[in-house]
Design a protein around this motif. Structure first.
Motif, PDB file in Angstrom:
ATOM      1  N   ASN B 435       0.818  -1.216   0.000  1.00 41.04           N
ATOM      2  CA  ASN B 435       0.000   0.000   0.000  1.00 41.04           C
ATOM      3  C   ASN B 435       0.850   1.263   0.000  1.00 41.04           C
ATOM      4  O   ASN B 435       0.494   2.253  -0.640  1.00 41.04           O
ATOM      5  CB  ASN B 435      -0.936   0.004   1.218  1.00 41.04           C
ATOM      6  N   ALA B 436       1.972   1.222   0.731  1.00 38.84           N
ATOM      7  CA  ALA B 436       2.873   2.377   0.716  1.00 38.84           C
ATOM      8  C   ALA B 436       3.560   2.481  -0.641  1.00 38.84           C
ATOM      9  O   ALA B 436       3.729   3.576  -1.179  1.00 38.84           O
ATOM     10  CB  ALA B 436       3.906   2.256   1.835  1.00 38.84           C
ATOM     11  N   GLY B 437       3.943   1.338  -1.188  1.00 40.35           N
ATOM     12  CA  GLY B 437       4.606   1.320  -2.488  1.00 40.35           C
ATOM     13  C   GLY B 437       3.739   1.950  -3.574  1.00 40.35           C
ATOM     14  O   GLY B 437       4.239   2.679  -4.433  1.00 40.35           O
ATOM     15  N   LYS B 438       2.426   1.684  -3.525  1.00 42.26           N
ATOM     16  CA  LYS B 438       1.507   2.300  -4.484  1.00 42.26           C
ATOM     17  C   LYS B 438       1.594   3.818  -4.424  1.00 42.26           C
ATOM     18  O   LYS B 438       1.409   4.514  -5.409  1.00 42.26           O
ATOM     19  CB  LYS B 438       0.048   1.908  -4.151  1.00 42.26           C
ATOM     20  N   ARG B 439       1.873   4.332  -3.219  1.00 38.21           N
ATOM     21  CA  ARG B 439       1.996   5.796  -3.022  1.00 38.21           C
ATOM     22  C   ARG B 439       3.445   6.255  -3.154  1.00 38.21           C
ATOM     23  O   ARG B 439       3.773   7.371  -2.774  1.00 38.21           O
ATOM     24  CB  ARG B 439       1.451   6.165  -1.644  1.00 38.21           C
ATOM     25  N   ARG B 440       4.310   5.354  -3.628  1.00 39.24           N
ATOM     26  CA  ARG B 440       5.722   5.679  -3.873  1.00 39.24           C
ATOM     27  C   ARG B 440       6.466   6.063  -2.599  1.00 39.24           C
ATOM     28  O   ARG B 440       7.323   6.952  -2.606  1.00 39.24           O
ATOM     29  CB  ARG B 440       5.885   6.786  -4.937  1.00 39.24           C
ATOM     30  N   VAL B 441       6.143   5.382  -1.492  1.00 32.02           N
ATOM     31  CA  VAL B 441       6.859   5.590  -0.232  1.00 32.02           C
ATOM     32  C   VAL B 441       7.439   4.258   0.213  1.00 32.02           C
ATOM     33  O   VAL B 441       6.740   3.246   0.197  1.00 32.02           O
ATOM     34  CB  VAL B 441       5.920   6.130   0.871  1.00 32.02           C
ATOM     35  N   VAL B 442       8.727   4.258   0.581  1.00 30.89           N
ATOM     36  CA  VAL B 442       9.329   3.035   1.109  1.00 30.89           C
ATOM     37  C   VAL B 442       9.956   3.295   2.470  1.00 30.89           C
ATOM     38  O   VAL B 442      10.333   4.416   2.807  1.00 30.89           O
ATOM     39  CB  VAL B 442      10.398   2.449   0.156  1.00 30.89           C
ATOM     40  N   PHE B 443      10.045   2.229   3.250  1.00 29.86           N
ATOM     41  CA  PHE B 443      10.582   2.287   4.610  1.00 29.86           C
ATOM     42  C   PHE B 443      11.072   0.882   4.923  1.00 29.86           C
ATOM     43  O   PHE B 443      10.915  -0.025   4.098  1.00 29.86           O
ATOM     44  CB  PHE B 443       9.478   2.707   5.588  1.00 29.86           C
ATOM     45  N   LEU B 444      11.639   0.680   6.121  1.00 29.72           N
ATOM     46  CA  LEU B 444      12.092  -0.664   6.475  1.00 29.72           C
ATOM     47  C   LEU B 444      11.151  -1.323   7.473  1.00 29.72           C
ATOM     48  O   LEU B 444      10.986  -0.820   8.586  1.00 29.72           O
ATOM     49  CB  LEU B 444      13.486  -0.612   7.081  1.00 29.72           C
ATOM     50  N   PRO B 445      10.540  -2.444   7.110  1.00 32.32           N
ATOM     51  CA  PRO B 445       9.709  -3.178   8.067  1.00 32.32           C
ATOM     52  C   PRO B 445      10.576  -3.678   9.220  1.00 32.32           C
ATOM     53  O   PRO B 445      11.758  -3.972   9.037  1.00 32.32           O
ATOM     54  CB  PRO B 445       9.174  -4.353   7.252  1.00 32.32           C
ATOM     55  N   GLY B 446       9.989  -3.771  10.396  1.00 26.02           N
ATOM     56  CA  GLY B 446      10.756  -4.094  11.596  1.00 26.02           C
ATOM     57  C   GLY B 446      11.330  -5.496  11.633  1.00 26.02           C
ATOM     58  O   GLY B 446      12.296  -5.768  12.361  1.00 26.02           O
ATOM     59  N   GLU B 447      10.776  -6.395  10.860  1.00 28.79           N
ATOM     60  CA  GLU B 447      11.130  -7.814  10.943  1.00 28.79           C
ATOM     61  C   GLU B 447      12.632  -8.075  10.965  1.00 28.79           C
ATOM     62  O   GLU B 447      13.141  -8.831  11.783  1.00 28.79           O
ATOM     63  CB  GLU B 447      10.521  -8.533   9.747  1.00 28.79           C
TER      64      GLU B 447
END
Lengths: 502, 502
Positions: B435-447
């Motif tokens: 869903n973030a990718g669709k909005r062209r935003v990336v981050f690091l998931p905590g896993e």
């Protein structure tokens, strides 16, 4: 504030002051926010130098117990009261016990030692494997660098992909085509020198107890790194045509090695080149015994007569050869840039290790090398090196002939960096090193190049690329004098006095 | 010369020609010295394109069977007749079987993947841990570089000592004093980024089966490298004051770890700082249990309010702390220069590994950094970064507050690079990423930051240093929209509709 100083104690006065203040902080006699007396007045009341109080306050600050601001004085911090260091004796850490077995046991730093002795103004060094500094294309690099600052600026300092700066991988693919190796940019991963490739190969393939085959003699750095990964390193003898493939098959059957490491072209230290027929024999044996071949090719471009036979990687059509090369011998050791060209399964593991261990190679160096190759400067530089080093080789061979001591012999290398010189029998290595050292000449004793270390006293390696060419003749003269001096008393005299025993 | 071409065969025509010529060479029908017919006339007689014959000849040349000279034509080489490649089917190498277990099983390239997604013009990336490119002191570096070419020229391209360029080690000793660490130039070894320090620590201390303690969450690169050395990686929980030292003792007793790895200041990913009292508690436990402490301090200088408490290395008076730091977060990731400061026994092992694995760090980068520090540019640059990054942090915190979705929460980092943002319960990570990718935003998931990988869906790491500051607000807005979208349907609705079960 009551501080008693014992001027006869072993503890320095500043520490006595500090310890007492610390106690008062921990016991809340000096609660958070307290402003300690100015250094000058405390010094006066304790009858000590002001510098002693300054030192005590600095120690408290370093411990995080107080902070000081110009104009505000020295203030006790709020977290300080709960912080406490134990007062009793602290055992030092038994580091040695904590090291893994391989690390605890390995102390040799042979490459570092060699590089350390290449300096010294009056020293004539045949020891290293370093390109001639006087030939460094510094002016061209300066031009390229200035250009890069104009054109790319920030990109040059950004991270590069784990596999390397893509344009440099393209440029390397151009260099590989000149070596008759068909490989696209994607078939290569940039490494911090080919030495990192040896380390990665060891990590990828070697389990403790595995066997690895190498030429005997071979590059000592390879022996060291394979052994440190737990490998048994077995030597395959060489002759004037390189690795003896007729001996190889028996070793393959007996030892089932994990891979064979070979420097087929202008080998280090022997200077010999594996003949074309033996290259095919080696590949055929590799195919038959499913043996990966780790080919190290730092010197192949530096031929002084005609171009050598193609690298194994060029002849191998079945993806058995992992090919390593570097810019350390053709340009500068100091850039630490080399590469691997290998089948995709192997390349993926190299990229994985690169990412995990140090992310990628220094980006500015990759930009610099790429531009140097694209401008055609690399080709010109190699042409220059071929001419210059051929001359140095010839001077060394000539000097060796001129000052020859009975019992010595050597090869004529057709390329690369080294003359491998045989010594009179039974020479004592450390005496030779000492006698040459007295004459300010250094070289590499053969010992380090043999996996079993037993043949160390038979040869020395003489490098002709690093030293000032005018020093080659006097250096070789001194070297031969040292050989003569070391051999006299014993062998040279014996040579003429041998009597049959029966 | 009789060559029959089968135009219906699968084998390309040039290969048919090549294979037939090869057979004739091997069977001495074409002995050494034979000049092959000119390409044009052979092409004519075989009724093929001239380029087909050229290709066949090129293949023979690549195999080392013939050579060609302008004006002389293509000549069969003398060694060729003994060289023979087998005709039968060659098995491809079963590479996977040859890899060691750890290498065969490890395929993740998380850092590479992150770095790959920091690009893209319309992408707003909170994913990386990269300094702001717009703040790179490129102009100063250009000046220094030009100066170095004038003053040092060749030295800059020579090898440096294994331990590093000595003047840079002196400059680092100056930086360490500012961090309250008393260490001379000789107490430091230069590494290819602090990541190489993690790798070397793993190689020096970890035997397969050993336990290593880390904060939970912690830097994923450390988990990856310790695990790849065969370690069991156990997490110690953290709270707002950092590592929970009250939990630590039980873990020390139970697991007898080889060392503890900690990022005590502006931790990655949580941003928290270990309090002074806990620093002392950690050191006391280390002394009591003879536990080496591996302190990683890439962010300590980048504080945005007041200076943080001193590093563990500054508080440790008994040589238990191995300290790593780097220029990657304060200057450029692309230079790959970091360092270790440690007790001499440990330093010797780091130098040994450096020599063995990649010799030394890129020399030009060491000269560049040394000059940058000596001129006072480093201090000025850090002051600039503190101001700029504080502003970016504030913008991110403001935007998070403005667009907050119920169930999210975050810390206020006092320094460093990251906001660690808690997500609504039960969010599905891959849906959020999409869903973030669709909005062209990336981050690091905590896993990736959890050794056991089970708490992956609770947090994300948001970096505020890399992105253009004007993109922070729109990026956070899109991020929160994505959180809302992912959470809706399920949790947000449930939140208001929870009914007691009994």
């Amino acid at each position: 504030m009551r501080i008693v100083i014992n001027r006869n104690a072993d503890t320095p006065i500043y520490l006595q002051i500090k310890n007492r203040l610390r106690e008062m902080i921990f016991s809340d006699v000096l609660p958070a926010g307290t402003i300690l007396p100015p250094e000058r007045s405390l010094a006066k009341s304790l009858e000590v130098n002001r510098s002693t109080v300054i030192k005590a306050y600095q120690e408290l600050k370093a411990d995080g117990l107080v902070d000081s601001h110009v104009g505000k004085g020295t203030i006790v911090l709020s977290q300080a009261k709960q912080a406490a260091l134990p007062d009793g004796y602290i055992n030092p850490l038994p580091w040695y016990q904590l090291f893994t077995e391989t690390i605890a046991g390995s102390n040799d730093n042979i490459i570092g030692d060699i590089m350390a002795i290449t300096g010294g103004d009056d020293l004539i060094s045949f020891a290293g494997g370093i390109p001639a500094p006087s030939l460094y294309p510094v002016e061209i690099m300066r031009e390229i660098q200035a250009d890069l600052y104009r054109k790319t600026s920030r990109e040059m300092f950004l991270h590069s992909p784990v596999e390397g700066h893509y344009p440099l991988r393209e440029s390397i693919s151009y260099l590989l085509r000149q070596r008759q190796i068909a490989a696209s940019a994607k078939d290569t991963v940039i490494l911090s020198g080919s030495q990192q490739g040896l380390d990665f190969a060891a990590r990828i393939f070697i389990r403790p107890g595995d066997t690895v085959l190498v030429e005997e003699p071979t590059f000592f750095g390879a022996i060291q790194i394979f052994r440190s990964a737990g490998a048994r390193v077995i030597g395959v003898p060489i002759d004037q045509d390189g690795l003896r493939t007729d001996v190889l098959e028996a070793l393959l059957v007996r030892h089932r090695p994990k891979f064979i490491y070979t420097l087929p072209t202008f080998q280090n230290p022997s200077g010999v080149t594996l003949s074309l027929e033996r290259r095919y024999q080696l590949l055929n044996l590799a195919y038959q015994y499913q043996l990966p071949v780790l080919e190290d090719d730092p010197y192949g471009e530096l031929y002084y007569d005609s171009a050598p036979v193609p690298p194994l990687k060029a002849l191998d059509r079945h993806g058995y050869v992992i090919y390593l090369s570097t810019f350390s011998k053709s340009l500068f050791l100091g850039l630490r840039v080399g590469w691997i060209t290998a089948p995709p399964q192997v390349l993926a593991k190299f990229a994985h290790l690169k990412q995990m261990t140090d992310l990628h190679v220094n980006t500015p160096a990759q930009f610099l090398l790429d531009a140097f190759i694209r401008r055609g400067d690399y080709d010109n530089h190699i042409a220059l090196l071929r001419q210059e080093y051929a001359g140095r080789r010839d001077r060394m061979l000539e000097a060796l002939g001129k000052y020859k001591v009975p019992g010595t012999s050597w090869n004529k290398p057709l390329g690369g960096y080294y003359v491998w010189c045989r010594l009179p029998d039974n020479i004592v290595r450390h005496k030779l090193v000492a006698n040459a050292g007295k004459r300010r000449v250094v070289f590499l004793p053969g010992e380090a190049f043999y996996p079993d270390g037993t043949q160390g006293d038979t040869h020395v390696r003489l490098n002709y690329t690093f030293v000032n060419p005018d020093q080659i003749e006097p250096g070789i003269k001194h070297f031969m004098q040292a050989v003569r001096e070391t051999a006299t008393d014993r062998d040279l005299e014996n040579e003429h006095n041998i009597k049959p025993l029966v």
